[in-house]
Write a protein that holds these residues in place. Structure first.
Motif, PDB file in Angstrom:
ATOM      1  N   GLY A  39       0.813  -1.210   0.000  1.00 25.60           N
ATOM      2  CA  GLY A  39       0.000   0.000   0.000  1.00 25.60           C
ATOM      3  C   GLY A  39       0.848   1.263   0.000  1.00 25.60           C
ATOM      4  N   THR A  40       0.175   2.366  -0.222  1.00 24.00           N
ATOM      5  CA  THR A  40       0.847   3.663  -0.174  1.00 24.00           C
ATOM      6  C   THR A  40      -0.073   4.655   0.514  1.00 24.00           C
ATOM      7  OG1 THR A  40      -0.016   4.303  -2.335  1.00 24.00           O
ATOM      8  CG2 THR A  40       2.180   3.298  -2.287  1.00 24.00           C
ATOM      9  N   GLY A  41       0.537   5.688   1.014  1.00 23.64           N
ATOM     10  CA  GLY A  41      -0.249   6.694   1.684  1.00 23.64           C
ATOM     11  C   GLY A  41       0.439   8.041   1.652  1.00 23.64           C
ATOM     12  N   HIS A  42      -0.202   8.985   2.318  1.00 23.16           N
ATOM     13  CA  HIS A  42       0.405  10.292   2.479  1.00 23.16           C
ATOM     14  C   HIS A  42      -0.055  10.886   3.796  1.00 23.16           C
ATOM     15  CE1 HIS A  42      -3.373  12.293   1.256  1.00 23.16           C
ATOM     16  NE2 HIS A  42      -3.400  11.472   0.213  1.00 23.16           N
ATOM     17  N   VAL A  43       0.784  11.772   4.335  1.00 28.05           N
ATOM     18  CA  VAL A  43       0.485  12.459   5.587  1.00 28.05           C
ATOM     19  C   VAL A  43       0.488  13.956   5.339  1.00 28.05           C
ATOM     20  CG1 VAL A  43       1.346  10.630   7.098  1.00 28.05           C
ATOM     21  CG2 VAL A  43       2.917  12.408   6.319  1.00 28.05           C
TER      22      VAL A  43
ATOM     23  N   THR B 156      -0.121  17.946   7.519  1.00 24.86           N
ATOM     24  CA  THR B 156      -0.205  18.645   8.796  1.00 24.86           C
ATOM     25  C   THR B 156      -1.142  19.833   8.675  1.00 24.86           C
ATOM     26  OG1 THR B 156       1.732  19.994   8.279  1.00 24.86           O
ATOM     27  CG2 THR B 156       2.108  17.962   9.521  1.00 24.86           C
ATOM     28  N   GLN B 157      -1.680  20.217   9.806  1.00 25.31           N
ATOM     29  CA  GLN B 157      -2.597  21.352   9.889  1.00 25.31           C
ATOM     30  C   GLN B 157      -1.992  22.610   9.273  1.00 25.31           C
ATOM     31  OE1 GLN B 157      -3.773  22.042  13.952  1.00 25.31           O
ATOM     32  NE2 GLN B 157      -4.195  24.186  13.598  1.00 25.31           N
ATOM     33  N   SER B 158      -0.702  22.837   9.525  1.00 25.26           N
ATOM     34  CA  SER B 158      -0.045  24.051   9.028  1.00 25.26           C
ATOM     35  C   SER B 158       0.161  24.036   7.517  1.00 25.26           C
ATOM     36  CB  SER B 158       1.319  24.222   9.705  1.00 25.26           C
ATOM     37  OG  SER B 158       2.191  23.179   9.279  1.00 25.26           O
ATOM     38  N   GLY B 159       0.135  22.850   6.924  1.00 22.31           N
ATOM     39  CA  GLY B 159       0.403  22.727   5.499  1.00 22.31           C
ATOM     40  C   GLY B 159       1.873  22.542   5.172  1.00 22.31           C
ATOM     41  N   VAL B 160       2.728  22.547   6.194  1.00 20.89           N
ATOM     42  CA  VAL B 160       4.158  22.312   5.952  1.00 20.89           C
ATOM     43  C   VAL B 160       4.353  20.947   5.302  1.00 20.89           C
ATOM     44  CG1 VAL B 160       6.395  21.980   7.075  1.00 20.89           C
ATOM     45  CG2 VAL B 160       4.948  23.902   7.736  1.00 20.89           C
ATOM     46  N   LEU B 161       3.616  19.963   5.789  1.00 21.84           N
ATOM     47  CA  LEU B 161       3.554  18.676   5.102  1.00 21.84           C
ATOM     48  C   LEU B 161       2.187  18.610   4.444  1.00 21.84           C
ATOM     49  CD1 LEU B 161       4.962  16.057   7.648  1.00 21.84           C
ATOM     50  CD2 LEU B 161       6.082  16.974   5.625  1.00 21.84           C
ATOM     51  N   LYS B 162       2.180  18.457   3.146  1.00 16.98           N
ATOM     52  CA  LYS B 162       0.924  18.358   2.425  1.00 16.98           C
ATOM     53  C   LYS B 162       1.018  17.146   1.512  1.00 16.98           C
ATOM     54  CE  LYS B 162      -2.343  20.951  -0.413  1.00 16.98           C
ATOM     55  NZ  LYS B 162      -3.515  20.639   0.363  1.00 16.98           N
ATOM     56  N   GLU B 163       0.302  16.124   1.900  1.00 16.36           N
ATOM     57  CA  GLU B 163       0.296  14.874   1.150  1.00 16.36           C
ATOM     58  C   GLU B 163       1.707  14.340   0.907  1.00 16.36           C
ATOM     59  OE1 GLU B 163      -2.321  15.200  -2.243  1.00 16.36           O
ATOM     60  OE2 GLU B 163      -4.023  15.728  -0.964  1.00 16.36           O
ATOM     61  N   ALA B 164       2.548  14.384   1.955  1.00 14.43           N
ATOM     62  CA  ALA B 164       3.899  13.809   1.874  1.00 14.43           C
ATOM     63  C   ALA B 164       3.771  12.284   1.811  1.00 14.43           C
ATOM     64  CB  ALA B 164       4.727  14.229   3.087  1.00 14.43           C
ATOM     65  N   PRO B 165       4.345  11.655   0.799  1.00 16.72           N
ATOM     66  CA  PRO B 165       4.174  10.219   0.639  1.00 16.72           C
ATOM     67  C   PRO B 165       4.872   9.418   1.733  1.00 16.72           C
ATOM     68  CG  PRO B 165       5.761  11.051  -0.953  1.00 16.72           C
ATOM     69  CD  PRO B 165       5.204  12.236  -0.235  1.00 16.72           C
ATOM     70  N   TYR B 166       4.242   8.294   2.085  1.00 14.66           N
ATOM     71  CA  TYR B 166       4.884   7.324   2.965  1.00 14.66           C
ATOM     72  C   TYR B 166       4.378   5.934   2.623  1.00 14.66           C
ATOM     73  CZ  TYR B 166       0.959   6.529   6.291  1.00 14.66           C
ATOM     74  OH  TYR B 166      -0.216   6.161   6.901  1.00 14.66           O
ATOM     75  N   GLY B 167       5.174   4.950   2.991  1.00 13.20           N
ATOM     76  CA  GLY B 167       4.807   3.571   2.714  1.00 13.20           C
ATOM     77  C   GLY B 167       5.799   2.637   3.372  1.00 13.20           C
TER      78      GLY B 167
ATOM     79  N   ASP C 220      14.777   1.986   2.356  1.00 17.90           N
ATOM     80  CA  ASP C 220      15.301   3.290   1.955  1.00 17.90           C
ATOM     81  C   ASP C 220      14.480   3.888   0.814  1.00 17.90           C
ATOM     82  OD1 ASP C 220      16.059   1.597  -0.075  1.00 17.90           O
ATOM     83  OD2 ASP C 220      18.196   2.029   0.064  1.00 17.90           O
ATOM     84  N   GLY C 221      13.202   3.556   0.806  1.00 17.99           N
ATOM     85  CA  GLY C 221      12.305   4.066  -0.237  1.00 17.99           C
ATOM     86  C   GLY C 221      12.004   5.540  -0.076  1.00 17.99           C
ATOM     87  N   ARG C 222      11.451   6.122  -1.117  1.00 13.77           N
ATOM     88  CA  ARG C 222      11.102   7.531  -1.159  1.00 13.77           C
ATOM     89  C   ARG C 222       9.922   7.813  -0.235  1.00 13.77           C
ATOM     90  NH1 ARG C 222       7.311  10.187  -3.901  1.00 13.77           N
ATOM     91  NH2 ARG C 222       7.612  12.409  -4.255  1.00 13.77           N
ATOM     92  N   GLY C 223       9.977   8.919   0.436  1.00 11.68           N
ATOM     93  CA  GLY C 223       8.885   9.330   1.301  1.00 11.68           C
ATOM     94  C   GLY C 223       9.331   9.460   2.745  1.00 11.68           C
ATOM     95  N   THR C 224       8.397   9.810   3.577  1.00  9.10           N
ATOM     96  CA  THR C 224       8.683   9.981   4.990  1.00  9.10           C
ATOM     97  C   THR C 224       8.159   8.776   5.759  1.00  9.10           C
ATOM     98  OG1 THR C 224       8.567  11.541   6.842  1.00  9.10           O
ATOM     99  CG2 THR C 224       6.556  11.298   5.516  1.00  9.10           C
ATOM    100  N   ASN C 225       8.262   8.833   7.069  1.00  4.49           N
ATOM    101  CA  ASN C 225       7.725   7.774   7.917  1.00  4.49           C
ATOM    102  C   ASN C 225       7.478   8.342   9.312  1.00  4.49           C
ATOM    103  OD1 ASN C 225      10.200   7.137   9.650  1.00  4.49           O
ATOM    104  ND2 ASN C 225      10.997   6.981   7.554  1.00  4.49           N
ATOM    105  N   PRO C 226       6.618   7.709  10.078  1.00  3.84           N
ATOM    106  CA  PRO C 226       6.293   8.240  11.399  1.00  3.84           C
ATOM    107  C   PRO C 226       7.513   8.421  12.297  1.00  3.84           C
ATOM    108  CG  PRO C 226       4.681   6.581  10.781  1.00  3.84           C
ATOM    109  CD  PRO C 226       5.773   6.540   9.743  1.00  3.84           C
TER     110      PRO C 226
END
Length: 144
Positions: free
Chosen positions: A19-23, A25-36, A43-49
């Motif tokens: 699966g894939t997702g995005h996160v 934040t309320q401020s918009g600093v992160l806007k649909e940043a990919p994670y998976g 070492d895949g592209r995107g962020t993580n918790p």
């Protein structure tokens, strides 16, 4: 002081590994940043918790120390904090077991003992430290 509320959101499609997702934040600093899965466990592209928690912890601790210094009549010329979060597989899943904070700071007029005491207080009392159920270490270096 009034209660402060902040928010974030996550969207996910598919299974755990594929699966894939995005996160966001309320401020918009992160806007649909990919994670998976690959960004989290490889070492895949995107962020993580976990890297978001590490960045939040570094920021929270550093700001807490700025307030501790101000209370002592001191102002940092600069502070650079890295947070290295360690997650381990335990029975029932994964767990954040430790965060190692490493700080390098230049604080004119600050004595080493005062610096270490204030840094330890900031580590113990920043809100992110208080919420983590993990060992938190600190290596604080006062540069001349």
């Amino acid at each position: 002081m009034a209660s402060i509320t902040r928010s974030g959101s996550a969207h996910w499609e598919g299974g755990g590994k594929d699966g894939t997702g995005h996160v966001s934040t309320q401020s918009g600093v992160l806007k649909e940043a990919p994670y998976g899965f690959n960004a989290r466990f490889g070492d895949g592209r995107g962020t993580n918790p976990e890297e978001l928690i590490a960045a939040a912890h570094a920021g929270c601790f550093t700001m807490a120390l700025a307030f501790q210094l101000a209370g002592a009549g001191l102002t940092a010329e600069r502070m650079d904090t890295a947070a290295k979060l360690s997650m381990e597989q335990v029975e029932g899943g994964f767990r954040i077991v430790r965060v190692a904070l490493t700080l390098k700071a230049k604080v004119p007029g600050c004595e080493e003992a005062t610096f270490q005491e204030l840094a330890a207080t900031a580590k113990a009392n920043c809100p992110v430290s208080k919420v983590l159920n993990a060992e938190i270490t600190l290596e604080a270096t006062l540069e001349g």
